[in-house]
Design an enzyme around this catalytic site. Structure first.
Site, short mmCIF file in Angstrom:
data_model
loop_
_atom_site.label_atom_id
_atom_site.label_comp_id
_atom_site.label_asym_id
_atom_site.label_seq_id
_atom_site.Cartn_x
_atom_site.Cartn_y
_atom_site.Cartn_z
N ASP A 95 -2.49 37.73 -5.50
CA ASP A 95 -2.70 37.25 -4.13
C ASP A 95 -1.51 36.49 -3.55
O ASP A 95 -0.99 36.86 -2.51
CB ASP A 95 -4.01 36.45 -3.99
N SER A 148 -5.64 36.20 -9.13
CA SER A 148 -5.82 35.42 -7.90
C SER A 148 -5.86 33.94 -8.23
O SER A 148 -6.18 33.55 -9.34
CB SER A 148 -7.12 35.83 -7.22
N HIS A 149 -5.53 33.12 -7.24
CA HIS A 149 -5.69 31.67 -7.41
C HIS A 149 -7.16 31.28 -7.48
O HIS A 149 -7.51 30.21 -7.96
CB HIS A 149 -5.03 30.94 -6.24
N SER A 150 -8.01 32.16 -6.98
CA SER A 150 -9.43 31.83 -6.89
C SER A 150 -10.27 32.74 -7.77
O SER A 150 -10.16 33.97 -7.69
CB SER A 150 -9.87 31.96 -5.42
#
Lengths: 239, 211
Positions: A67, A9-11
């Site tokens: 994501d 995920s980017h987060s």
């Protein structure tokens, strides 16, 4: 050991959140987060993804879920960089639904290919998604989608007898038996409905042992869809 | 005349200088249609490459390209890391262990890199991406090499075509990447990835031409 999972995920918070969610419903599955940049901030980190991939590998293979677009590229690159790239697969699936379906499948002892299929069959949310039904393999080549208004309908109630009710594994199996059928199937329990192909949606109904659930199917394969679900319930949701 | 590791290193260093000099411009371009981090990411990536080159200079063009690839993949966030990383990785693998690259080998490496970007990013021409600079560049390089062009001529043909290709992205509506979320509003802006490609190829051509 079950097939492992990596959440790209980017987060960082999002990746860890998905891992937390899966930890509850698939305790034996190794799920590793790879979220955010190593220096902090949003982005996908190749080194972190490769490390997570190594950690998730217990010999049965690894499925990676991502994501957004560039997370897919980072995941693919990490897989291609493995000594044997055939041991890991990037699943084309919605992140949370796909991860839930994959974790349930892995927890049930399925092999790499089946776990990938489970993730890729997963649909997002509880809305109808007719295109999912026939795209999955299983020998159907029905090509066209029929109009809902003229399609056969079928309805049936049944009582859950299995211990877990509609928990992760039964919900994953429910989605799986519908593979290849041209029918939209809705499960109703306690006044709420969910798309039968949405593992997360079906779990969210919270149906337990002894509960009565309603099944409603629309489409050319409506009858066989309900027959398959009934047979699954009769087997107490044993794969 | 063909280019050796020494020239490839010089080209990469020049590329790093150009990325640094155009950092703010790329940030502005990306801010208009993306998330605004492209200039920063590319600058950080090429700084990291230069830092690696300070530690040890690889012996062959292929080894230099591979070092660039792995460093960019590790240090550039966003889509640019995997995309530029894949380009240099595939180029490195086509360059192989050769001591030097002539125009034809250079064009072949460029082709492999561009094919890698297409496979990774799955963009089509006119999607308003770096592909719109890379595809004309590699075609021009192949034409030049096919006429017996030296590496310098091959790179300068590629750089000119990339510049034209990058400018052609201005009127396009983005269909890939972050900019595609903007729909029609992405038209009227130069694609930052295509701009980076044009800048880098011009920097490489610059060095080869001076050798």
């Amino acid at each position: 050991m079950p097939v492992g999972l990596v959440i790209v995920s980017h987060s960082d918070a999002l990746a860890r959140g998905v891992v937390e969610l899966l930890g509850q419903l698939a305790p034996d599955v190794r799920v590793e987060p790879a979220g955010g940049m190593s220096a902090g901030g949003l982005g996908t980190d190749f080194e972190a993804t490769s490390a997570a991939l190594a950690d998730a590998e217990t010999g049965a293979g690894v499925v990676l879920l991502y994501d957004l677009g560039s997370a897919r590229m980072t995941a693919e690159l990490a897989v291609e960089s493995l000594p044997d790239p055939d041991t890991a697969v990037v699943a084309e699936a919605p992140l949370v639904e796909g991860a839930v379906a994959a974790a349930a499948s892995a927890q049930g002892g399925d092999g790499l290919k089946t776990v990938v299929d489970a993730a890729e069959r997963a649909v997002g949310g509880t809305v109808d998604s007719p295109e999912q039904a026939t795209t999955a393999a299983e020998g159907t080549d029905s090509g066209t989608q029929s109009s809902v208004t003229t399609s056969p309908r079928a309805k049936q109630d049944l009582v859950l007898r299995n211990e877990a009710g509609l928990h992760a594994r039964p919900a994953a199996l429910l989605a799986r038996v519908l593979t290849g059928l041209d029918a939209e199937v809705t499960v109703t329990a306690g006044g709420n409905s969910a798309d039968a192909r949405s593992v997360l949606g079906v779990m969210g109904l919270g149906a337990r042992k002894g509960d009565r659930i309603g099944l409603q199917a629309t489409g050319p394969d409506a009858e066989s869809a309900l027959r398959r679900v009934t047979e699954l319930a009769d087997r107490d949701f044993e794969g | 005349m063909s280019c050796t590791a020494r020239e490839v290193i010089a080209a990469v260093r020049r590329g790093a200088e150009v990325m640094s000099a155009h950092r703010d411009e790329l940030v502005e371009l990306d801010r208009a249609i993306g998330d605004g981090d492209h200039g920063e990411n590319m600058d950080r990536g090429f700084r990291a490459v230069v830092a690696q080159l300070e530690l040890a200079e690889p012996p062959t063009p292929g080894a230099v390209l591979k070092l660039v690839a792995t460093t960019l993949i590790s240090s550039v966030g966003g889509a640019s890391g995997p995309l530029f990383g894949t380009a240099f990785l595939r180029a490195a693998s086509t360059a192989g262990d050769a001591e030097s690259l002539d125009g034809t080998a250079l064009a072949a490496s460029l082709r492999a890199g561009v094919d890698g970007v297409v496979a990774r990013g799955k963009a089509e021409p006119e999607d308003k991406t770096m592909i719109d600079a890379l595809l004309p560049a590699v075609r021009a390089a192949e034409e030049s090499a096919g006429r017996g062009g030296e590496p310098a001529a091959t790179l300068s043909a590629a750089a000119e075509a990339a510049e034209v290709g990058a400018r052609s992205t201005v009127p396009l509506v983005a269909r890939k990447g972050r900019a595609s979320y903007l729909g029609d509003r992405s038209a009227g802006h130069l694609d930052p990835g295509a701009r980076s490609v044009a800048l880098l190829l011009a920097a490489f051509a610059d060095v080869e031409g001076a050798e």
